[in-house]
Motif scaffolding. Structure first.
Motif, short mmCIF file in Angstrom:
data_model
loop_
_atom_site.label_atom_id
_atom_site.label_comp_id
_atom_site.label_asym_id
_atom_site.label_seq_id
_atom_site.Cartn_x
_atom_site.Cartn_y
_atom_site.Cartn_z
N THR A 145 0.83 -1.21 0.00
CA THR A 145 0.00 0.00 0.00
C THR A 145 0.86 1.25 0.00
OG1 THR A 145 -1.75 -1.16 1.20
CG2 THR A 145 -1.82 1.24 1.22
N GLU A 167 -9.29 -0.42 -1.26
CA GLU A 167 -7.85 -0.21 -1.10
C GLU A 167 -7.23 0.38 -2.37
OE1 GLU A 167 -4.18 -2.87 0.62
OE2 GLU A 167 -5.42 -3.75 -0.94
N TRP A 216 -12.24 -0.21 8.35
CA TRP A 216 -11.26 -0.02 7.27
C TRP A 216 -9.87 0.25 7.86
CZ3 TRP A 216 -14.16 3.75 3.42
CH2 TRP A 216 -15.16 3.03 2.75
N ILE A 251 -7.06 -1.21 5.47
CA ILE A 251 -7.51 -1.05 4.08
C ILE A 251 -7.37 0.40 3.65
CG2 ILE A 251 -9.53 -1.19 2.57
CD1 ILE A 251 -10.56 -3.44 4.43
N ARG A 252 -7.83 1.30 4.53
CA ARG A 252 -7.78 2.73 4.20
C ARG A 252 -7.88 3.54 5.49
NH1 ARG A 252 -8.53 4.18 -1.02
NH2 ARG A 252 -8.47 6.40 -1.44
N GLY A 264 -2.21 0.70 6.51
CA GLY A 264 -3.26 1.39 5.79
C GLY A 264 -2.75 2.43 4.85
N ARG A 265 -3.66 2.83 3.99
CA ARG A 265 -3.30 3.84 3.01
C ARG A 265 -3.15 5.18 3.69
NH1 ARG A 265 -4.55 2.96 -2.49
NH2 ARG A 265 -5.07 5.11 -2.66
#
Length: 428
Positions: free
Chosen positions: A38, A281, A307, A312-313, A427-428
Motif C-alpha cells: 500500500t 484499497e 477499514w 484497508i484505508r 493502511g493507506r
C-alpha cells in the motif's frame, strides 16, 4: 546519471541488508524502504502526481512483501507506472517463477542471498529500460500514471442510504462529459445496478473470477454496454456465486477495467467482502454514503474504523457524502466529519425521493430529469471528484447544468460551516 531506487521490503533485517548493498552501487540513490504494498503504490502515485521525472527509475519488490502478493504488486506497478522498472527479489530462481515474473511486468529477477554483481547488473538494466521509456514518452504529463484511469468506490454506511443511486449517477455524469466509463457492481450478493438501469445480462463479475489473465476479448465478453455508453460489469444473479470472487480476482478485474477506461465506478454495497476491501484499497477515492441520522452515522463510524483496523484505508483518506439532507436536521455535516474523522464531500444531496420514485420503479435511472435537485447535486459531486470534464462555458453533454448544482452545494456548505477478513498491511 544517478539511478533512483525505491525498495519495497517488509522485513526490517532484509530491508537493512538491501539498503546497505544498494548504497554500494555506483551512481545509485536508494530511498528509504517502504514496508508494504500500500505504501509503495501510494508513494509512486504521489510522486507521479508531481511529475513523471519524480518517479524512481527502479523499484525493488521483495518476495515477502504484503499484503498484496509480490507478483500481483509487480503487475499493478507495471500497469499504473509503466516508466518504472520493477525488479523482483526472491529465493526461488526457478524458470517457472522467472516466467511468471516476466509475465507480470518485471524487468529482472535477483536471487537471495543478494550478491553485488547480480544486483548491480539487474538494477542497471532496469534503469536503462526506464530511461528509454521516459525518453520515448517525452516526459509528458499525460503519461504520469500509465494507462490507468480513475477508480472511485461507493460504499454505504448501512442499507438504504442511496449507495447505488450515487454510483449510477456518478457514472452517468462522467459518461456525459465524454469519458469512457465502467460501472462495476461489487455488491456481490445484493447488487441491483441491473434493476436500476433495466438490464438483463447473463454474464457477471463472477465469470471473470477464474480467469488468470483478463484479456480485452475476455473483458469485452463479460461487460454489457448500456445504451448510455457505460460498460456495466454486473453482480451475479445467483448471490451464492459471489463467493467465487476472491481478493486476487477482484484486484485483477479492477486493474483490467482501470487500464481500459477513463473512469471506473465500483458499487461496493454495505457488507464488506474481501473483493470489496480490495476495491476500496485500490481506489483513488473511497466514497462512503450516509444519511444524517444517528443510526447511519454510527454505522459510518464503524465502517471507517473497520477499514482502519483492517489496514484497508485510513479515515482521513476516505470521503463521506451526506444523502437526504435537510436544513432542519439536527446532525449537520460538520458533526459527521468530527465523529468519523473523514473528509466531507463539498456537496450534500437533498432529501427528495419523489424526484426518484418514477425512474427507480421503471428501472430508468438514466432518464432522471435534469432539473432534479438530486441529480444536480450528484453531478456536482462528480465534478468535485474529477470525474467530469465539462466543455468550456457549458455543462457536461446530455446532463444537468452545473450552475444550479453548484449553487446548491455552496448553500449547503454554509449550513455545514455553522456546526472474516485478513489484515492487509499498513493502511493507506
Amino acid at each position: 546519471m544517478t539511478t533512483r531506487i525505491l525498495p519495497a521490503v517488509a522485513d526490517p533485517d532484509a530491508a537493512r541488508a538491501v539498503t546497505t548493498l544498494l548504497s554500494q552501487l555506483p551512481d545509485a540513490e536508494p530511498a528509504a524502504p517502504v514496508a508494504d504494498s500500500t505504501h509503495l503504490v501510494d508513494t509512486l502515485a504521489r510522486l507521479a502526481a508531481v511529475s513523471l521525472d519524480e518517479l524512481p527509475e527502479v523499484v525493488l519488490v521483495h518476495e515477502r512483501i504484503g499484503p498484496v502478493p509480490a507478483l500481483e504488486l509487480v503487475r499493478e506497478v507495471a500497469l499504473r507506472f509503466p516508466a518504472v522498472g520493477v525488479v523482483l527479489i526472491t529465493a526461488d530462481a526457478s524458470p517457472v517463477l522467472f516466467s511468471a515474473a516476466m509475465d507480470s511486468g518485471a524487468r529482472g529477477l535477483v536471487t537471495l542471498p543478494l550478491g553485488y554483481e547480480e544486483l548491480a547488473s539487474r538494477v542497471q538494466a532496469a534503469a536503462q529500460w526506464s530511461i528509454g521509456v521516459r525518453r520515448h514518452l517525452g516526459g509528458g504529463a499525460d503519461a504520469l500514471a500509465g494507462p490507468g484511469g480513475t477508480v472511485v468506490t461507493v460504499s454505504g454506511a448501512k442499507g438504504g442510504v442511496g449507495t447505488t443511486v450515487t454510483a449510477v449517477q456518478l457514472a452517468l455524469a462522467a459518461r456525459a462529459s465524454g469519458r469512457t466509463v465502467a460501472l462495476v457492481d461489487m455488491d456481490l450478493q445484493g447488487g441491483d445496478i441491473a434493476s436500476y438501469l433495466d438490464v438483463q445480462f447473463r454474464r457477471s463479475v463472477a465469470d471473470l473470477a477464474a480467469v488468470d489473465d483478463i484479456s480485452p476479448r475476455v473483458l469485452q465478453d463479460a461487460v454489457y454496454t448500456h445504451e448510455t455508453g457505460i460498460d456495466l460489469l454486473l453482480a451475479p444473479g445467483e448471490g451464492e456465486r459471489g463467493e467465487e470472487v476472491s481478493d486476487r480476482s477482484a484486484r485483477q478485474i479492477v486493474s483490467a477495467l482501470r487500464s481500459r477506461h477513463d473512469v471506473v465506478v465500483v458499487d461496493c454495497g454495505t457488507y464488506l467482502t474481501g473483493a470489496g476491501a480490495v476495491a476500496v484499497e485500490m481506489a483513488d477515492t473511497a466514497l462512503l454514503v450516509t444519511t444524517p441520522d444517528v443510526v447511519a452515522v454510527r454505522a459510518a463510524k464503524r465502517i471507517v474504523r473497520m477499514w482502519d483496523r483492517l489496514q484497508i484505508r485510513k479515515a482521513e483518506e476516505s470521503t463521506v457524502l451526506v444523502n437526504r439532507y435537510t436544513r432542519s436536521t439536527e446532525i449537520q455535516p460538520a458533526l459527521i466529519q468530527k465523529i468519523t474523522g473523514t473528509r466531507m464531500a463539498g456537496v450534500v444531496v437533498p432529501a427528495n425521493f419523489k424526484e426518484l420514485q418514477g425512474v427507480v420503479d421503471a428501472g430508468r435511472m438514466h432518464e432522471l430529469d435534469a432539473r432534479s435537485t438530486v441529480k444536480q447535486a450528484l453531478w456536482s459531486l462528480a465534478g468535485e471528484l474529477g470525474l467530469v470534464q465539462a466543455p468550456e462555458g457549458g455543462a457536461p453533454r446530455g446532463g444537468a447544468p452545473r450552475g444550479p448544482g453548484r449553487q446548491l452545494a455552496l448553500t449547503r456548505g454554509d449550513d455545514r460551516g455553522s456546526v472474516g477478513l485478513r489484515r492487509r498491511g499498513k493502511g493507506r
